[in-house]
Design a protein around this motif. Structure first.
Motif, PDB file in Angstrom:
ATOM      1  N   ASP A 198       0.806  -1.220   0.000  1.00 15.43           N
ATOM      2  CA  ASP A 198       0.000   0.000   0.000  1.00 15.43           C
ATOM      3  C   ASP A 198       0.840   1.271   0.000  1.00 15.43           C
ATOM      4  OD1 ASP A 198      -2.305  -1.506   0.023  1.00 15.43           O
ATOM      5  OD2 ASP A 198      -2.522  -1.460   2.204  1.00 15.43           O
ATOM      6  N   PHE A 199       2.146   1.146  -0.137  1.00 18.79           N
ATOM      7  CA  PHE A 199       3.004   2.325  -0.054  1.00 18.79           C
ATOM      8  C   PHE A 199       2.745   3.314  -1.187  1.00 18.79           C
ATOM      9  CE2 PHE A 199       5.557   0.456   3.299  1.00 18.79           C
ATOM     10  CZ  PHE A 199       5.992   1.585   3.974  1.00 18.79           C
ATOM     11  N   GLU A 200       2.473   2.821  -2.374  1.00 15.87           N
ATOM     12  CA  GLU A 200       2.252   3.737  -3.495  1.00 15.87           C
ATOM     13  C   GLU A 200       1.068   4.660  -3.224  1.00 15.87           C
ATOM     14  OE1 GLU A 200       1.439   3.732  -8.327  1.00 15.87           O
ATOM     15  OE2 GLU A 200       2.001   1.873  -7.315  1.00 15.87           O
ATOM     16  N   SER A 201      -0.028   4.090  -2.728  1.00 17.36           N
ATOM     17  CA  SER A 201      -1.187   4.929  -2.416  1.00 17.36           C
ATOM     18  C   SER A 201      -0.891   5.847  -1.229  1.00 17.36           C
ATOM     19  CB  SER A 201      -2.410   4.062  -2.126  1.00 17.36           C
ATOM     20  OG  SER A 201      -2.180   3.199  -1.022  1.00 17.36           O
ATOM     21  N   ALA A 202      -0.075   5.373  -0.284  1.00 20.61           N
ATOM     22  CA  ALA A 202       0.293   6.224   0.854  1.00 20.61           C
ATOM     23  C   ALA A 202       1.107   7.424   0.391  1.00 20.61           C
ATOM     24  CB  ALA A 202       1.086   5.413   1.878  1.00 20.61           C
ATOM     25  N   PHE A 203       2.020   7.212  -0.545  1.00 15.12           N
ATOM     26  CA  PHE A 203       2.795   8.325  -1.080  1.00 15.12           C
ATOM     27  C   PHE A 203       1.901   9.317  -1.815  1.00 15.12           C
ATOM     28  CE2 PHE A 203       6.657   5.293  -1.305  1.00 15.12           C
ATOM     29  CZ  PHE A 203       7.037   5.644  -0.020  1.00 15.12           C
ATOM     30  N   GLN A 204       0.876   8.837  -2.477  1.00 10.64           N
ATOM     31  CA  GLN A 204      -0.074   9.728  -3.159  1.00 10.64           C
ATOM     32  C   GLN A 204      -0.825  10.590  -2.140  1.00 10.64           C
ATOM     33  OE1 GLN A 204      -2.457   7.022  -5.470  1.00 10.64           O
ATOM     34  NE2 GLN A 204      -0.885   6.740  -7.050  1.00 10.64           N
ATOM     35  N   VAL A 205      -1.172   9.977  -1.005  1.00  8.10           N
ATOM     36  CA  VAL A 205      -1.807  10.738   0.068  1.00  8.10           C
ATOM     37  C   VAL A 205      -0.867  11.825   0.576  1.00  8.10           C
ATOM     38  CG1 VAL A 205      -2.591  10.603   2.484  1.00  8.10           C
ATOM     39  CG2 VAL A 205      -3.372   8.911   0.811  1.00  8.10           C
ATOM     40  N   MET A 206       0.410  11.478   0.756  1.00 13.93           N
ATOM     41  CA  MET A 206       1.383  12.466   1.233  1.00 13.93           C
ATOM     42  C   MET A 206       1.560  13.594   0.210  1.00 13.93           C
ATOM     43  SD  MET A 206       1.891  11.172   4.108  1.00 13.93           S
ATOM     44  CE  MET A 206       0.806   9.763   4.342  1.00 13.93           C
ATOM     45  N   ASP A 207       1.568  13.238  -1.065  1.00 13.56           N
ATOM     46  CA  ASP A 207       1.676  14.259  -2.110  1.00 13.56           C
ATOM     47  C   ASP A 207       0.527  15.259  -2.000  1.00 13.56           C
ATOM     48  OD1 ASP A 207       3.964  13.091  -3.170  1.00 13.56           O
ATOM     49  OD2 ASP A 207       2.876  11.993  -4.738  1.00 13.56           O
ATOM     50  N   ALA A 208      -0.688  14.742  -1.829  1.00  6.61           N
ATOM     51  CA  ALA A 208      -1.863  15.604  -1.757  1.00  6.61           C
ATOM     52  C   ALA A 208      -1.827  16.495  -0.513  1.00  6.61           C
ATOM     53  CB  ALA A 208      -3.134  14.754  -1.769  1.00  6.61           C
ATOM     54  N   LEU A 209      -1.423  15.919   0.610  1.00  3.96           N
ATOM     55  CA  LEU A 209      -1.322  16.716   1.831  1.00  3.96           C
ATOM     56  C   LEU A 209      -0.200  17.737   1.732  1.00  3.96           C
ATOM     57  CD1 LEU A 209      -1.889  13.934   4.530  1.00  3.96           C
ATOM     58  CD2 LEU A 209      -3.456  15.785   3.934  1.00  3.96           C
ATOM     59  N   GLY A 210       0.890  17.368   1.060  1.00  6.94           N
ATOM     60  CA  GLY A 210       2.006  18.284   0.896  1.00  6.94           C
ATOM     61  C   GLY A 210       1.633  19.542   0.138  1.00  6.94           C
ATOM     62  N   LYS A 211       0.679  19.422  -0.786  1.00 11.22           N
ATOM     63  CA  LYS A 211       0.234  20.585  -1.571  1.00 11.22           C
ATOM     64  C   LYS A 211      -0.482  21.621  -0.712  1.00 11.22           C
ATOM     65  CE  LYS A 211      -0.144  17.969  -5.893  1.00 11.22           C
ATOM     66  NZ  LYS A 211      -1.059  17.413  -6.913  1.00 11.22           N
ATOM     67  N   LEU A 212      -0.869  21.236   0.492  1.00  7.83           N
ATOM     68  CA  LEU A 212      -1.533  22.168   1.400  1.00  7.83           C
ATOM     69  C   LEU A 212      -0.528  22.986   2.212  1.00  7.83           C
ATOM     70  CD1 LEU A 212      -4.353  19.766   2.678  1.00  7.83           C
ATOM     71  CD2 LEU A 212      -4.453  21.425   0.797  1.00  7.83           C
ATOM     72  N   SER A 213       0.753  22.745   1.983  1.00 12.25           N
ATOM     73  CA  SER A 213       1.863  23.514   2.585  1.00 12.25           C
ATOM     74  C   SER A 213       1.861  23.526   4.115  1.00 12.25           C
ATOM     75  CB  SER A 213       1.857  24.957   2.057  1.00 12.25           C
ATOM     76  OG  SER A 213       1.971  24.980   0.662  1.00 12.25           O
ATOM     77  N   PRO A 214       1.777  22.363   4.746  1.00  5.45           N
ATOM     78  CA  PRO A 214       1.891  22.347   6.208  1.00  5.45           C
ATOM     79  C   PRO A 214       3.313  22.663   6.647  1.00  5.45           C
ATOM     80  CG  PRO A 214       1.980  20.116   5.376  1.00  5.45           C
ATOM     81  CD  PRO A 214       1.684  21.001   4.189  1.00  5.45           C
ATOM     82  N   ASP A 215       3.452  23.107   7.874  1.00  9.24           N
ATOM     83  CA  ASP A 215       4.785  23.377   8.410  1.00  9.24           C
ATOM     84  C   ASP A 215       5.499  22.090   8.790  1.00  9.24           C
ATOM     85  OD1 ASP A 215       4.946  26.423   8.608  1.00  9.24           O
ATOM     86  OD2 ASP A 215       3.002  25.995   9.511  1.00  9.24           O
ATOM     87  N   PHE A 216       4.754  21.090   9.214  1.00  9.75           N
ATOM     88  CA  PHE A 216       5.330  19.770   9.439  1.00  9.75           C
ATOM     89  C   PHE A 216       4.228  18.725   9.397  1.00  9.75           C
ATOM     90  CE2 PHE A 216       4.364  21.164  13.809  1.00  9.75           C
ATOM     91  CZ  PHE A 216       3.824  20.034  14.398  1.00  9.75           C
ATOM     92  N   ILE A 217       4.633  17.475   9.225  1.00  7.69           N
ATOM     93  CA  ILE A 217       3.706  16.345   9.249  1.00  7.69           C
ATOM     94  C   ILE A 217       4.267  15.310  10.208  1.00  7.69           C
ATOM     95  CG2 ILE A 217       2.622  14.498   7.923  1.00  7.69           C
ATOM     96  CD1 ILE A 217       2.807  16.238   5.443  1.00  7.69           C
ATOM     97  N   SER A 218       3.448  14.887  11.162  1.00  6.29           N
ATOM     98  CA  SER A 218       3.888  13.838  12.079  1.00  6.29           C
ATOM     99  C   SER A 218       3.386  12.493  11.583  1.00  6.29           C
ATOM    100  CB  SER A 218       3.384  14.109  13.506  1.00  6.29           C
ATOM    101  OG  SER A 218       1.981  13.968  13.589  1.00  6.29           O
ATOM    102  N   VAL A 219       4.164  11.448  11.856  1.00  8.96           N
ATOM    103  CA  VAL A 219       3.881  10.111  11.343  1.00  8.96           C
ATOM    104  C   VAL A 219       3.816   9.131  12.505  1.00  8.96           C
ATOM    105  CG1 VAL A 219       4.536   8.337   9.676  1.00  8.96           C
ATOM    106  CG2 VAL A 219       5.217  10.713   9.279  1.00  8.96           C
ATOM    107  N   THR A 220       2.694   8.436  12.653  1.00  9.80           N
ATOM    108  CA  THR A 220       2.499   7.526  13.775  1.00  9.80           C
ATOM    109  C   THR A 220       3.103   6.155  13.499  1.00  9.80           C
ATOM    110  OG1 THR A 220       0.418   6.537  13.033  1.00  9.80           O
ATOM    111  CG2 THR A 220       0.281   8.644  14.177  1.00  9.80           C
ATOM    112  N   TYR A 221       3.140   5.329  14.540  1.00 12.28           N
ATOM    113  CA  TYR A 221       3.365   3.893  14.359  1.00 12.28           C
ATOM    114  C   TYR A 221       2.738   3.124  15.506  1.00 12.28           C
ATOM    115  CZ  TYR A 221       7.618   4.185  17.354  1.00 12.28           C
ATOM    116  OH  TYR A 221       8.531   4.395  18.357  1.00 12.28           O
ATOM    117  N   GLY A 222       2.623   1.821  15.342  1.00 12.51           N
ATOM    118  CA  GLY A 222       1.863   1.000  16.277  1.00 12.51           C
ATOM    119  C   GLY A 222       2.524   0.863  17.630  1.00 12.51           C
ATOM    120  N   ALA A 223       1.734   0.382  18.570  1.00 14.92           N
ATOM    121  CA  ALA A 223       2.221   0.171  19.933  1.00 14.92           C
ATOM    122  C   ALA A 223       3.446  -0.729  19.925  1.00 14.92           C
ATOM    123  CB  ALA A 223       1.125  -0.466  20.784  1.00 14.92           C
TER     124      ALA A 223
END
Length: 285
Positions: A24-49
């Motif tokens: 699913d990484f390809e679709s995840a990168f597409q999501v990041m591309d779309a969010l990146g176009k909104l020009s956030p100052d940073f993006i935090s990335v979670t992971y499991g317990a």
């Protein structure tokens, strides 16, 4: 560094999660591309317990940092991690040019025995932060809870833990999601009286389906104000109407925060760029 950014302008940031499956990484990168176009100052990335998806977190954070050119903040949890685990992950982050982490205790893994839990290397996030400050050059953010952490005896106890996180090196805090701004304003006043001086990002999650109340929101311990409960009762059975109403609630919540001097907004994007874009367009137009 991110901590200096707060001194000069309002900030906008998002939280995302890595894919559960490698395919699913390809679709995840597409999501990041779309969010990146909104020009956030940073993006935090979670992971499991217990760091169960730490490698995937690093890969997504690296894409954000190095391909999109947006500061990435990688989550690191210590509840299921030994010291050597943290050093390994910190080394991976450094190799990928990632200098910021969100240091969390994390939720206890379901398969973690009582003995393992009692003998863990780090009891609290501030213990982990002390270790990271001594052994790495990571810049650290911490988590805060406007309605207190559900395991804390009191708000006073929770604020004492928050103060220790600042003393351990937290350069800013990201709040747990909340739906009643009065809780957040009260929390900020109490934190200031406690001597906590680093910036805070207000965590906002748009509720776009009634099912979210039974999962993410319940686990967060956040209370549900009457206005939101009424909204869900009115629109919960209609998928599109619920989505629109939830987005509108988040927009009104953010506007109220901004009108009251809270200008650092952290949106729990849930990997939904369309929803996030609608909120951003409304509050920054």
């Amino acid at each position: 560094m991110l901590q200096n950014m707060f001194e000069h302008k309002p900030t906008l940031s998002f939280e995302v999660f890595p894919p559960k499956k490698d395919g699913d990484f390809e679709s995840a990168f597409q999501v990041m591309d779309a969010l990146g176009k909104l020009s956030p100052d940073f993006i935090s990335v979670t992971y499991g317990a217990g760091g169960s998806r730490a490698g995937k977190t690093v890969e997504i954070a690296s894409y954000i940092q190095n391909t999109l050119g947006i500061d990435a903040v990688a989550h690191m949890t210590c509840v299921g991690s030994r010291k050597e685990d943290l050093l390994r992950i910190a080394g991976e982050l450094k190799r990928h040019n990632i200098s910021h982490c969100l240091a969390l205790r994390g939720d206890r893994p379901k398969d973690m025995s009582d003995e393992q839990f009692a003998s863990r290397d780090f009891a609290h996030a501030n213990d982990m932060m002390d270790f990271l400050r001594e052994h790495t050059d990571l810049h650290m953010a911490g988590a805060c809870y406007p309605e207190k952490h559900f395991e804390s005896f009191s708000m006073e106890s929770d604020l004492n833990h928050l103060k220790r996180k600042q003393e351990a090196g937290a350069e800013f805090f990201i709040s747990q999601l909340f739906f009643d701004n009065d809780y957040y304003y009260s929390f900020l006043e109490k934190a200031a009286r406690k001597g906590i001086t680093v910036p805070f990002c207000a965590g906002i999650m748009p509720i776009t389906s009634a099912g979210q109340l039974g999962t993410t929101v319940t686990l967060s311990g956040s209370s549900i104000p009457k206005a939101l409960a009424n909204l869900i009762a009115a629109y919960g059975d209609n998928k599109e109407d619920m989505r629109k109403a939830g987005i509108d609630y988040a927009i009104r919540q953010i506007r109220d925060l901004q009108e009251n001097g809270v200008n650092d907004i952290h949106i729990y994007a849930m990997n939904k760029p369309k929803t996030t874009a609608e909120i951003v367009a409304a509050i920054y137009r």
